[in-house]
Enzyme design. Structure first.
Site, PDB file in Angstrom:
ATOM      1  N   ASN A 208      34.751 124.278   2.698  1.00  0.00           N
ATOM      2  CA  ASN A 208      34.415 124.864   4.034  1.00  0.00           C
ATOM      3  C   ASN A 208      35.758 124.555   5.079  1.00  0.00           C
ATOM      4  O   ASN A 208      36.469 123.848   4.847  1.00  0.00           O
ATOM      5  CB  ASN A 208      33.048 124.465   4.560  1.00  0.00           C
ATOM      6  CG  ASN A 208      33.073 122.956   4.956  1.00  0.00           C
ATOM      7  OD1 ASN A 208      33.742 122.515   5.743  1.00  0.00           O
ATOM      8  ND2 ASN A 208      32.037 122.209   4.187  1.00  0.00           N
ATOM      9  N   ASP A 276      26.403 122.290   1.058  1.00  0.00           N
ATOM     10  CA  ASP A 276      24.976 122.220   0.930  1.00  0.00           C
ATOM     11  C   ASP A 276      24.758 122.496  -0.356  1.00  0.00           C
ATOM     12  O   ASP A 276      23.426 121.813  -0.900  1.00  0.00           O
ATOM     13  CB  ASP A 276      24.016 123.338   1.648  1.00  0.00           C
ATOM     14  CG  ASP A 276      24.204 123.117   3.178  1.00  0.00           C
ATOM     15  OD1 ASP A 276      24.019 121.921   3.388  1.00  0.00           O
ATOM     16  OD2 ASP A 276      24.292 123.828   3.850  1.00  0.00           O
ATOM     17  N   LYS A 286      39.896 124.463 -17.407  1.00  0.00           N
ATOM     18  CA  LYS A 286      40.114 125.338 -16.478  1.00  0.00           C
ATOM     19  C   LYS A 286      39.428 126.751 -17.194  1.00  0.00           C
ATOM     20  O   LYS A 286      39.523 127.121 -18.334  1.00  0.00           O
ATOM     21  CB  LYS A 286      41.568 125.774 -16.373  1.00  0.00           C
ATOM     22  CG  LYS A 286      42.106 126.826 -15.249  1.00  0.00           C
ATOM     23  CD  LYS A 286      43.480 126.646 -15.300  1.00  0.00           C
ATOM     24  CE  LYS A 286      43.689 127.754 -14.064  1.00  0.00           C
ATOM     25  NZ  LYS A 286      45.037 128.674 -14.611  1.00  0.00           N
ATOM     26  N   ASP A 304      20.577 115.576   1.202  1.00  0.00           N
ATOM     27  CA  ASP A 304      21.024 115.577   2.735  1.00  0.00           C
ATOM     28  C   ASP A 304      21.218 114.026   3.162  1.00  0.00           C
ATOM     29  O   ASP A 304      20.329 113.276   3.191  1.00  0.00           O
ATOM     30  CB  ASP A 304      19.629 116.134   3.487  1.00  0.00           C
ATOM     31  CG  ASP A 304      20.151 116.559   4.820  1.00  0.00           C
ATOM     32  OD1 ASP A 304      20.681 115.621   5.454  1.00  0.00           O
ATOM     33  OD2 ASP A 304      19.781 117.758   5.148  1.00  0.00           O
ATOM     34  N   ILE A 305      22.461 113.799   3.645  1.00  0.00           N
ATOM     35  CA  ILE A 305      22.633 112.426   3.839  1.00  0.00           C
ATOM     36  C   ILE A 305      22.100 111.917   5.156  1.00  0.00           C
ATOM     37  O   ILE A 305      21.600 111.079   5.325  1.00  0.00           O
ATOM     38  CB  ILE A 305      24.326 112.316   3.989  1.00  0.00           C
ATOM     39  CG1 ILE A 305      25.104 112.533   2.517  1.00  0.00           C
ATOM     40  CG2 ILE A 305      24.742 110.983   4.458  1.00  0.00           C
ATOM     41  CD1 ILE A 305      26.295 112.896   2.569  1.00  0.00           C
ATOM     42  N   PHE A 322      25.001 116.462  13.792  1.00  0.00           N
ATOM     43  CA  PHE A 322      25.566 117.820  14.557  1.00  0.00           C
ATOM     44  C   PHE A 322      24.558 118.901  13.727  1.00  0.00           C
ATOM     45  O   PHE A 322      24.231 118.979  12.902  1.00  0.00           O
ATOM     46  CB  PHE A 322      26.864 118.043  14.043  1.00  0.00           C
ATOM     47  CG  PHE A 322      27.761 117.360  15.122  1.00  0.00           C
ATOM     48  CD1 PHE A 322      27.881 115.983  15.169  1.00  0.00           C
ATOM     49  CD2 PHE A 322      28.653 118.153  15.913  1.00  0.00           C
ATOM     50  CE1 PHE A 322      28.843 115.443  16.120  1.00  0.00           C
ATOM     51  CE2 PHE A 322      29.340 117.648  16.990  1.00  0.00           C
ATOM     52  CZ  PHE A 322      29.411 116.445  16.997  1.00  0.00           C
ATOM     53  N   LYS A 336      16.009 121.209  13.572  1.00  0.00           N
ATOM     54  CA  LYS A 336      16.890 120.329  12.749  1.00  0.00           C
ATOM     55  C   LYS A 336      16.716 118.811  12.958  1.00  0.00           C
ATOM     56  O   LYS A 336      16.468 118.185  12.312  1.00  0.00           O
ATOM     57  CB  LYS A 336      18.411 120.603  12.526  1.00  0.00           C
ATOM     58  CG  LYS A 336      18.933 121.248  11.516  1.00  0.00           C
ATOM     59  CD  LYS A 336      20.464 121.575  11.344  1.00  0.00           C
ATOM     60  CE  LYS A 336      20.792 122.943  10.857  1.00  0.00           C
ATOM     61  NZ  LYS A 336      22.012 123.269  10.910  1.00  0.00           N
ATOM     62  N   LYS A 340      14.808 116.747  10.136  1.00  0.00           N
ATOM     63  CA  LYS A 340      15.826 115.518   9.664  1.00  0.00           C
ATOM     64  C   LYS A 340      15.335 114.098  10.257  1.00  0.00           C
ATOM     65  O   LYS A 340      15.940 113.303   9.900  1.00  0.00           O
ATOM     66  CB  LYS A 340      17.242 115.777   9.857  1.00  0.00           C
ATOM     67  CG  LYS A 340      17.743 117.065   9.180  1.00  0.00           C
ATOM     68  CD  LYS A 340      19.238 117.228   9.056  1.00  0.00           C
ATOM     69  CE  LYS A 340      19.681 118.466   8.593  1.00  0.00           C
ATOM     70  NZ  LYS A 340      20.583 118.519   7.487  1.00  0.00           N
TER      71      LYS A 340
HETATM   72  N1  CTP Z   1      24.309 116.959   6.715  1.00  0.00           N
HETATM   73  C1  CTP Z   1      24.289 115.867   5.732  1.00  0.00           C
HETATM   74  N2  CTP Z   1      24.041 116.072   4.415  1.00  0.00           N
HETATM   75  C2  CTP Z   1      23.996 117.426   4.047  1.00  0.00           C
HETATM   76  C3  CTP Z   1      23.983 118.358   4.879  1.00  0.00           C
HETATM   77  C4  CTP Z   1      23.996 118.382   6.039  1.00  0.00           C
HETATM   78  O1  CTP Z   1      24.322 114.711   6.135  1.00  0.00           O
HETATM   79  N3  CTP Z   1      23.741 117.428   2.610  1.00  0.00           N
HETATM   80  C5  CTP Z   1      24.375 116.872   8.042  1.00  0.00           C
HETATM   81  C6  CTP Z   1      25.387 117.178   8.786  1.00  0.00           C
HETATM   82  O2  CTP Z   1      26.469 116.101   8.646  1.00  0.00           O
HETATM   83  C7  CTP Z   1      25.222 117.431  10.237  1.00  0.00           C
HETATM   84  C8  CTP Z   1      23.560 117.957   9.993  1.00  0.00           C
HETATM   85  O3  CTP Z   1      23.360 117.409   8.697  1.00  0.00           O
HETATM   86  O4  CTP Z   1      25.079 116.303  10.973  1.00  0.00           O
HETATM   87  C9  CTP Z   1      23.358 119.389   9.985  1.00  0.00           C
HETATM   88  O5  CTP Z   1      24.234 120.063   8.934  1.00  0.00           O
HETATM   89  P1  CTP Z   1      24.284 121.665   9.151  1.00  0.00           P
HETATM   90  O6  CTP Z   1      25.278 122.058   8.131  1.00  0.00           O
HETATM   91  O7  CTP Z   1      24.231 121.775  10.571  1.00  0.00           O
HETATM   92  O8  CTP Z   1      22.901 122.100   8.692  1.00  0.00           O
HETATM   93  P2  CTP Z   1      22.246 121.852   7.190  1.00  0.00           P
HETATM   94  O9  CTP Z   1      21.367 120.794   7.276  1.00  0.00           O
HETATM   95  O10 CTP Z   1      23.277 121.750   6.164  1.00  0.00           O
HETATM   96  O11 CTP Z   1      21.528 123.159   7.134  1.00  0.00           O
HETATM   97  P3  CTP Z   1      21.954 124.861   7.220  1.00  0.00           P
HETATM   98  O12 CTP Z   1      23.175 124.683   6.327  1.00  0.00           O
HETATM   99  O13 CTP Z   1      20.840 125.469   6.493  1.00  0.00           O
HETATM  100  O14 CTP Z   1      22.119 125.123   8.672  1.00  0.00           O
END
Ligand code: CTP
Length: 395
Positions: A208, A276, A286, A304-305, A322, A336, A340
């Protein structure tokens, strides 16, 4: 931010002297009192007039100046400083200081100083690497002098290597950190930062746009507040912060493992733009295009960490995430935070075109159980300091 702080800047004679004008301007913008001292050779490179105009101060340069000696004197000048920056610190100047020589005002001021003196060297790579110079540098370090840089890169003479004057922004960071009250001393803070990448085959991946800048700036601010910072970062285009521990990872799985392995953490801040999904069947070889006219990848969700850490039995006392959103920013971020189970969420709009991802500014809203606090658009470094301050108020 530096109101009332006296920063004495000693300018030596080197081609990088012109960069010190920008440094003085930056320090003045932070409201520091800048007291400039020039060596005689510095005046071959920049004028006293420029230094006086930018610093808004008299420029000191003569050791045997009757007026200066009766009005202030070299000892008082040295003692009035809260910090002394020698910029650029030349090989000649450093060697004389290391030998205790006081042949001009600048050297005498350093000899008479009791505050922190910081050398910011700039010279040709061959001069920097010379054994004699390296002996001087190590003597000065043993004597308690700090060093900023030199950095590596192309020099004014065309050579390449160590010896470049450090970026002004880095010097400014050092000074800001130096004066920051250490309100988070004794606290262990974990920061996730950067992007993650998910492997398709040995040469391809999905990632990303995150540059990692906001995570780096938050880590720097926490470090300035005296916290022990464990910085776990995926790929990033920004120079890493100087903190207690840096763990580099690539994939979301690696980041997850690195985070859950940490113990006795007081605060967690998940800034990383974690992918995600990961590719279900990564290929060890390859992928060939002849065999894949249309390529279908199956993606499976990553763990999800943030959610995992926030739901641990012995969770850190403050868990911050964030929310990167492009629609209904506040509403989605509020959801969120609850889903979370984290304490605070910093919501930001990452729509294409608003320059948040990859840029140097950020506009965030801090969402807590008490409500929403909208912060103005700020440099990411300022967002870092505001957040560090908020944390220091509650922890
Ligand atoms: N995060 C995480 N581990 C993941 C995905 C997200 O720790 N596998 C944490 C990010 O570091 C951030 C928060 O979750 O602090 C929200 O991340 P964000 O990308 O806004 O949302 P997602 O939980 O990924 O959901 P979505 O992409 O559907 O908005």
């Amino acid at each position: 931010m530096l109101s009332g702080k006296k920063v004495l800047v000693i300018i030596c004679g080197g081609i990088a002297a012109f960069k010190v004008l920008e440094l003085i301007r930056k320090l003045k913008n932070l409201n520091a009192d800048v007291i400039p001292v020039m060596t005689p050779s510095a005046k071959h490179f920049i004028t006293e007039m420029s230094v006086a105009c930018l610093s808004g101060s008299k420029v000191y340069s003569q050791l045997f100046d009757l007026t200066d000696e009766t009005e202030i004197g070299h000892i008082k000048l040295a003692q009035s400083a809260d910090i002394i920056l020698v910029a650029p610190a030349t090989a000649d100047f450093m060697a004389k200081v290391a030998a205790g020589i006081c042949s001009n005002l600048a050297e005498t001021v350093v000899a008479a100083a009791s505050c922190k003196v910081v050398m910011i060297p700039a010279m040709n790579v061959k001069m920097w690497d010379k054994k004699a110079n390296q002996r001087v540098v190590s003597t000065l370090k043993d004597d308690g002098f700090d060093f900023i840089g030199p950095s590596r890169g192309e020099m004014a003479c065309g050579d390449f290597g160590d010896g470049r004057f450090e970026e002004v922004e880095e010097i400014q960071n050092y000074v800001e950190q130096f004066f920051q009250p250490k309100k988070l001393e004794g606290k262990r803070v974990l920061v996730t930062s950067g992007s993650t990448l998910e492997i398709i085959d040995p040469v391809r991946f999905i990632s990303n746009r995150s540059s990692g800048r906001q995570g780096v700036d938050i880590a720097k601010a926490l470090n300035a507040y005296g916290a022990e910072v464990i910085f776990i970062s995926g790929p990033s285009s920004v120079k890493p912060p100087v903190v207690s521990e840096i763990i580099n990872v690539e994939t979301a799985d690696q980041m997850y493992e690195a985070v859950v392995a940490q113990k006795n953490i007081d605060v967690v801040i998940c800034v990383a733009a974690v992918g995600d999904w990961q590719i279900k069947d990564t290929s060890n070889n390859k992928l060939k295009k002849e065999m894949n006219k249309e390529l279908k990848l199956t993606l499976i969700q990553n763990r999800d960490i943030l959610k995992t850490v926030a739901n641990l039995k012995n969770r850190p006392s403050l868990v911050i995430g964030f929310a990167a959103e492009t629609q209904n920013v506040i509403e989605n971020a509020k959801k969120k935070r609850v889903q979370k189970n984290c304490d605070w969420i910093l919501a930001n709009d990452v729509s294409r075109g608003n320059d948040t991802m990859g840029g140097t500014f950020n506009k965030v809203s801090l969402i807590t159980s008490a409500g929403v606090e909208n912060w103005p658009k700020l440099p990411k470094s300022e967002v870092g300091f505001r957040l560090a301050q908020k944390i220091a108020e509650v922890i």
